[in-house]
Write an enzyme that holds these catalytic residues in place. Structure first.
Site, PDB file in Angstrom:
ATOM      1  N   GLU A  76       0.819  -1.218   0.000  1.00 32.39           N
ATOM      2  CA  GLU A  76       0.000   0.000   0.000  1.00 32.39           C
ATOM      3  C   GLU A  76       0.853   1.268   0.000  1.00 32.39           C
ATOM      4  O   GLU A  76       0.395   2.333   0.419  1.00 32.39           O
ATOM      5  CB  GLU A  76      -0.929   0.005   1.220  1.00 32.39           C
ATOM      6  CG  GLU A  76      -1.943  -1.109   1.269  1.00 32.39           C
ATOM      7  CD  GLU A  76      -3.023  -1.024   0.198  1.00 32.39           C
ATOM      8  OE1 GLU A  76      -2.907  -0.168  -0.712  1.00 32.39           O
ATOM      9  OE2 GLU A  76      -3.967  -1.814   0.268  1.00 32.39           O
ATOM     10  N   HIS A  95      -2.551   3.057   8.315  1.00 30.95           N
ATOM     11  CA  HIS A  95      -3.648   2.371   7.616  1.00 30.95           C
ATOM     12  C   HIS A  95      -4.041   1.150   8.427  1.00 30.95           C
ATOM     13  O   HIS A  95      -3.206   0.289   8.707  1.00 30.95           O
ATOM     14  CB  HIS A  95      -3.205   1.971   6.213  1.00 30.95           C
ATOM     15  CG  HIS A  95      -4.139   1.007   5.522  1.00 30.95           C
ATOM     16  ND1 HIS A  95      -5.507   1.149   5.534  1.00 30.95           N
ATOM     17  CD2 HIS A  95      -3.878  -0.125   4.813  1.00 30.95           C
ATOM     18  CE1 HIS A  95      -6.055   0.152   4.854  1.00 30.95           C
ATOM     19  NE2 HIS A  95      -5.087  -0.641   4.413  1.00 30.95           N
ATOM     20  N   HIS A  97      -7.226  -1.931   9.604  1.00 36.84           N
ATOM     21  CA  HIS A  97      -8.420  -2.702   9.263  1.00 36.84           C
ATOM     22  C   HIS A  97      -9.249  -2.904  10.525  1.00 36.84           C
ATOM     23  O   HIS A  97      -9.782  -3.980  10.763  1.00 36.84           O
ATOM     24  CB  HIS A  97      -8.034  -4.056   8.672  1.00 36.84           C
ATOM     25  CG  HIS A  97      -7.376  -3.981   7.330  1.00 36.84           C
ATOM     26  ND1 HIS A  97      -6.907  -5.096   6.681  1.00 36.84           N
ATOM     27  CD2 HIS A  97      -7.100  -2.939   6.511  1.00 36.84           C
ATOM     28  CE1 HIS A  97      -6.370  -4.742   5.515  1.00 36.84           C
ATOM     29  NE2 HIS A  97      -6.475  -3.433   5.406  1.00 36.84           N
ATOM     30  N   TYR A 116     -17.748  14.631  19.739  1.00 29.84           N
ATOM     31  CA  TYR A 116     -16.962  15.796  19.336  1.00 29.84           C
ATOM     32  C   TYR A 116     -15.521  15.487  18.949  1.00 29.84           C
ATOM     33  O   TYR A 116     -14.886  16.244  18.218  1.00 29.84           O
ATOM     34  CB  TYR A 116     -16.978  16.858  20.436  1.00 29.84           C
ATOM     35  CG  TYR A 116     -16.233  16.469  21.701  1.00 29.84           C
ATOM     36  CD1 TYR A 116     -14.858  16.655  21.810  1.00 29.84           C
ATOM     37  CD2 TYR A 116     -16.916  15.917  22.789  1.00 29.84           C
ATOM     38  CE1 TYR A 116     -14.174  16.304  22.960  1.00 29.84           C
ATOM     39  CE2 TYR A 116     -16.235  15.561  23.946  1.00 29.84           C
ATOM     40  CZ  TYR A 116     -14.872  15.758  24.031  1.00 29.84           C
ATOM     41  OH  TYR A 116     -14.196  15.406  25.169  1.00 29.84           O
ATOM     42  N   HIS A 158     -12.792  -2.085   2.849  1.00 31.71           N
ATOM     43  CA  HIS A 158     -11.361  -2.276   3.081  1.00 31.71           C
ATOM     44  C   HIS A 158     -10.933  -1.873   4.487  1.00 31.71           C
ATOM     45  O   HIS A 158     -10.548  -2.727   5.271  1.00 31.71           O
ATOM     46  CB  HIS A 158     -10.583  -1.469   2.024  1.00 31.71           C
ATOM     47  CG  HIS A 158      -9.112  -1.697   2.027  1.00 31.71           C
ATOM     48  ND1 HIS A 158      -8.334  -1.585   0.891  1.00 31.71           N
ATOM     49  CD2 HIS A 158      -8.238  -1.995   3.023  1.00 31.71           C
ATOM     50  CE1 HIS A 158      -7.066  -1.831   1.179  1.00 31.71           C
ATOM     51  NE2 HIS A 158      -6.981  -2.079   2.488  1.00 31.71           N
ATOM     52  N   TYR A 211      -7.863  26.156  23.338  1.00 27.24           N
ATOM     53  CA  TYR A 211      -6.939  25.410  24.184  1.00 27.24           C
ATOM     54  C   TYR A 211      -5.676  25.001  23.438  1.00 27.24           C
ATOM     55  O   TYR A 211      -4.909  24.151  23.906  1.00 27.24           O
ATOM     56  CB  TYR A 211      -7.642  24.178  24.775  1.00 27.24           C
ATOM     57  CG  TYR A 211      -8.598  24.556  25.879  1.00 27.24           C
ATOM     58  CD1 TYR A 211      -8.158  24.641  27.192  1.00 27.24           C
ATOM     59  CD2 TYR A 211      -9.921  24.853  25.593  1.00 27.24           C
ATOM     60  CE1 TYR A 211      -9.027  25.005  28.206  1.00 27.24           C
ATOM     61  CE2 TYR A 211     -10.807  25.226  26.603  1.00 27.24           C
ATOM     62  CZ  TYR A 211     -10.346  25.296  27.904  1.00 27.24           C
ATOM     63  OH  TYR A 211     -11.212  25.669  28.906  1.00 27.24           O
TER      64      TYR A 211
END
Length: 221
Positions: A76, A95, A97, A116, A158, A211
């Site tokens: 990838e 990345h 899964h 949030y 994926h 903040y």
């Protein structure tokens, strides 16, 4: 060893990612980009994270030309380099899964502002890119096209990909996205989630600024 520190961090966080069940087996991948050198340290292809040593981590340029390392870079690699090319603030890509993010990727549905902390991804909705075959440039292009200003995007059928200013931030963001995805899933099992409005999310982002919390930089709220 070229980029020893980055290689050691990739190994460390690969183990964390596996232990946290954000990826199973040899799935998922991690990279760190050194903009000064123009080089990327990326996890090797097909190796168990607990067996990976710093010397197994591969150093490439952004065209995936191997500069140092005896192993093949993750399949990838394009998914990583396209984020560095299009998001100059990105210093690391993760990345995964992970179960709940991948569940929504299978549904082709976005992660919405049910909490949030989604603001850490610099968005109020994490989109889902259409399905493309793993390990292809087409997958990378689909991800960056749909991603927009967000620092996180689901990959159809994926998984998830995120970027951050450094690896600690990117990994934290991946964890936060899985947390929100699980909240959304569990809320949907009971009823209809209450999604924060545009005005409410605008207030969230202002609060972050108050903040000194920059999306993609903070590790917790």
């Amino acid at each position: 060893m070229l980029m020893r520190e980055e290689r050691e961090l990739v190994v460390e966080y690969g183990k964390k990612m596996s232990a946290a069940h954000l990826s199973t087996g040899t799935s998922g991948n991690i990279s760190i980009y050194n903009a000064e050198k123009g080089l990327m340290a990326i996890s090797p292809s097909g190796m168990d994270y607990f067996s990976t040593q710093p010397e197994d981590v591969v150093i490439t340029d952004l065209e995936a030309h191997v500069v140092d390392g005896a192993r093949k870079p993750s399949s990838e690699w394009a998914l990583h380099t396209i984020f560095y090319k299009n998001k100059p603030e990105a210093g690391a890509v993760v990345h995964t899964h992970s179960m709940y993010c991948t569940t929504f990727a299978v549904l082709g549905q976005p992660i919405r502002a049910v909490h949030y902390v989604i603001g850490d991804a610099n968005t109020d909705e994490v989109p889902c890119a259409p399905y493309q075959t793993f390990g292809t440039v087409e997958l990378a292009e689909a991800a960056i096209k749909v991603c927009g200003q967000s620092n996180a995007v689901l990959l159809g059928n994926h998984g998830l990909v995120v970027c951050g200013g450094d690896l600690k931030s990117a990994y934290s963001l991946a964890c936060n996205m899985e947390y929100i995805a699980e909240l959304q899933y569990r809320a949907m099992c009971i009823g209809t989630p209450n999604v924060l409005s545009d005005a409410e999310m605008a207030a969230v982002m202002e609060k972050f600024k108050t903040y000194g919390q920059t999306p993609g930089k903070k590790t917790g709220y």
